[in-house]
Each structure stands twice: as C-alpha cells, then as structure tokens.
Enzyme design. Structure first.
Site, PDB file in Angstrom:
ATOM      1  N   GLY A 169       5.955  -2.344   0.857  1.00 13.01           N
ATOM      2  CA  GLY A 169       6.830  -1.605   1.771  1.00 13.01           C
ATOM      3  C   GLY A 169       8.264  -1.646   1.310  1.00 13.01           C
ATOM      4  O   GLY A 169       8.565  -2.079   0.202  1.00 13.01           O
ATOM      5  N   ASN A 170       9.142  -1.179   2.163  1.00 16.54           N
ATOM      6  CA  ASN A 170      10.571  -1.261   1.842  1.00 16.54           C
ATOM      7  C   ASN A 170      11.365  -1.531   3.122  1.00 16.54           C
ATOM      8  O   ASN A 170      10.785  -1.592   4.211  1.00 16.54           O
ATOM      9  CB  ASN A 170      11.055  -0.001   1.122  1.00 16.54           C
TER      10      ASN A 170
END
Ligand code: CTP
Length: 409
Positions: free
Chosen positions: A208-209
């Site tokens: 993810g980020n």
C-alpha cells in the site's frame, strides 16, 4: 462566524428546519430565520425565535424603519432555503417579492442554497424542473431531493436531505465558494479518484501507500458544493461519501482503472465526464503473483523475494482515450533532488503524461501525507503555474477548481 439566513417554506419537512437552526448556531453561526406564512402552519414562530435568538417575521410590513426586506439579504453570507417547496422555487425563479423570504432572495449577493422537499410528482413536473434549471443557471445551488419515505404512504425522490448533511454542505459552501457565489460547476460531470491503491500479495497482505485520500475527498465535496455531479472513485478511503457525491469504492490499481475509465467515458449510460481528476496514489507496481492462501514462514510458501510487475498508468490511458473536450488533471507528489528541483521534475511529468493540468505537492520532509493542511502549485500544459498557498484541503480544492473552471468548454 458567518451570518446565515435560513428560509423556511411551507411543507411538512419544515420541522427539520428547527434542527438546522441548531446545527448552524452550534457551529458558531448567527442565524436569522425567515419563514413563509405557510411555514408557520407547520412550525410556530416561537420555535424559530427561541432557537435563533432573533425575531421572526414573514412579511415586509414589520420593522419597516429598518428596511428588513433589503437589509437581511444584503448582509447575509449565505442563504439556505430548507425546505424549498414547489411554490417557493416558482416564486424565486419568477423573481417575485411578495413576502420577506422572496424579497430577501432578490437582495442577497451571497451564495444561495435551495434544499427542495415535495411530493415526487411535484418535483418531476416540468414546471418545477424549469424553475430549478432557471435558479441553477443564475448561480444558485439547488440540491436534488433525497429519495425515501414521503408524507403519507408514498416514497420516492422528494425528501428533504438530513439537516446534518445540509449543514455540512453549507459549511463547505461558506469555506470554498467564491464570495460572489456560485454554483459555477452546475451541469458539469466530474470524476475524482482518491486514496491509495492496495496491491494484494496473499489473502491478508498487500502493498500500500500512505495516501489518506483527504485531498481527493475534499475535491469531490467542494465540486458538489459548487453544483457539479460528482463521482468519487475511492481507493481505500475511510471517510463516508461527501454529501451529494456518488462514491465507487475500489481496492487495487486494476479495480481503480476499470472504475475510472468507465465513469470517465460515461459507461453507465450517462454523458462522458467534463473533467477527470486523478488525485489517487496509484501503485506503479503490484506483486507478480497473488497467493491463493496465506504465505507462511518456514514453509514452502515463504517468499525469498517478491517479484513485482508494472501496473497500467491510468492517467496516461485517460489522456489517450478521452472524448473531445474532456479535461484531465493529474497529481504529482515530488521531492527535489541533485538533478532538479520539484517544479522541474513536475514539468517533465506533465509533458510525459500529456494531461492538461498537474497539481504538484512538494513532499520533501514528510509534508502533505495524512496532514490536514496542504499547499500546491497547479501547472498547465500552456506553461502557466498557479500557486495555491498553504491552507485547508477544502481551500486547496477550491483553488484547483478555480483553475479548472475557465478551462472547461
Ligand atoms: N497514476 C496513474 N496510474 C499509475 C500511477 C500514477 O494514473 N499507475 C497517476 C496518479 O493518480 C497521479 C499521476 O499519475 O495523478 C502521477 O503519479 P506519479 O506516481 O507521481 O507518477 P509516475 O508516472 O509514477 O511518476 P514517477 O516516475 O515519479 O514514479
């Protein structure tokens, strides 16, 4: 603190106006309630007087020495009419001034927000729809009525939206609309992507980020507050859809791509979008393979390394597939380095991606991610640069729409 005039027309939903007065005063606003004579059949003047702390009159013959029918409108920061009945919309569209509320509407220089409530037949009648179109053309924000249970056994479009939703929208209008009003995005179809994609590795893990989705969310709600029809393609955004915005939740880059391309081209039988804003942080890479079962340590499934493959570039694809006249806006979170500063990198990215505008965030030293405030520069393909000073994400969103608006065909 702002001065809000709350117009109340004569419908059963007038009782919800009392809750709206509460919501406005609790947010610190000064509220002046201007009901129609018919509204007082449903809720007594004493209720509005007690809740607002101001006297309530319906006609232009009270406080004549103060010229109330002119002063109340002139000094307002926002006029909200809730509920707006078919009759009130007709009188407002015709420019009548036969009571204090319609006179106030004629003297107001500020944003005006109508929240209609009536039976479905009355809402759908061409006369009402023409009146709504007239008011919108003049810059007023006319909300679509909510769908649900109406007075009596009927249900359908015609319900007054919940007071909390109207109050939330009013606060965005106050914060993010140009002073001279306006529903300047009325009639426009807007698609915004927001959040950060998650690229699955196995049934429980993902890459993810750090994007919270708050800037894209603010872009969607400000566009709705300025009258646009808005779709928010939301990648793992925790907040609920902003009022008046249709939210399409997605997880991975591939899901986001499918949803954005469909919404941008009007795949649901609607017109193509006028503008697509790619505020989402789309993962450039995803794990080459997604394990069907959880990867276990000390087992045959324990990975020595995670091979990655490229995700499609949705922004670049939008640019090549867009219908004529559609504006495409990209985002870039950049840091300066030894080769070039932030804006030099951003100009190269704008040229590479081929979009019309690029909103550039300087993310050196941990700025932007997860923070309430933001600042940006909007670069245009024509070479111009607009600096949006540090402010709330709503304020930055309003600045972005100010740059977009004159570029729409
Ligand atoms: N974007 C996209 N699809 C991707 C990656 C990014 O649509 N697979 C969009 C983002 O939504 C954003 C813009 O492209 O509007 C810029 O994203 P960024 O990650 O900065 O662009 P990259 O092309 O990945 O640039 P870099 O080489 O700096 O990683």
């Amino acid at each position: 603190m702002s001065r809000i005039v709350l117009g109340v027309a004569g419908g059963v939903a007038a009782y919800k106006a009392a809750l709206l007065v509460r919501a406005f005063t609790e947010s610190g606003h000064e509220v002046r309630v201007v009901p129609t004579q018919a509204a007082l059949h449903f809720v007594g003047a004493a209720t509005f007087e007690a809740l607002s702390g101001h006297p309530v009159t319906t006609d232009v013959w009270s406080d004549v020495d103060e010229v109330a029918h002119v002063r109340i409108g002139q000094t307002a920061d926002l006029v909200v009419v809730a509920p707006a009945t078919a009759d009130l919309l007709a009188r407002a569209a015709a420019g009548r001034a036969d009571d204090l509320l319609t006179a106030t509407l004629l003297t107001a220089h500020c944003p005006v927000l109508f929240a209609p409530a009536m039976h479905t037949e009355m809402w759908r009648h061409p006369a009402t729809q023409d009146n709504v179109a007239t008011l919108r053309r003049r810059g007023a924000l006319v909300l679509p009525p909510a769908v649900g249970r109406l007075t009596g056994p009927d249900s359908g479009p015609g319900r007054l939206p919940e007071p909390g939703d109207i109050a939330a929208l009013a606060s965005v209008v106050l914060a993010a609309c140009p002073a001279a009003l306006t529903a300047d995005l009325a009639g426009r179809r807007v698609v915004v992507s927001a959040g950060g994609t998650r690229e699955p590795l196995d049934p429980v893990r993902y890459l993810g980020n750090r994007s919270s989705g708050r800037q894209g969310w603010a872009l969607a709600r400000v566009a709705a507050a300025r009258g646009a029809e808005v779709v928010l393609v939301a990648a793992n955004v925790e907040q609920p859809a902003p009022f008046g915005v249709r939210m399409v939740p997605v997880g991975s880059a591939e899901e986001l791509r499918t949803a954005v391309l469909a919404e941008a081209s009007g795949g649901r039988g609607e017109d193509a979008a006028d503008v697509v804003v790619m505020a989402a942080a789309v993962a450039d890479f995803r794990p080459a393979a997604v394990a069907a079962t959880k990867l276990k340590k000390d087992s045959a499934t324990e990975p020595a390394a995670v091979p990655l493959v490229r995700n499609p570039d949705v922004l670049a694809e939008l640019v090549t597939k867009r219908p004529p006249g559609q504006l495409v806006v990209g985002f870039a979170a950049e840091t300066g380095d030894d080769d070039a500063d932030v804006l030099t990198h951003a100009r190269a990215k704008l040229a590479r991606k081929g979009c019309d505008l690029l909103v550039v965030n300087d993310v050196s030293q941990g700025r932007v991610f997860g923070r309430a405030d933001n600042a940006a520069v909007v670069l245009a393909a024509d070479g111009s640069a607009t600096e949006l000073p540090e402010g709330s994400k709503d304020a930055v969103a309003a600045g972005i729409w100010d740059v977009v608006r004159p570029r729409l065909g």
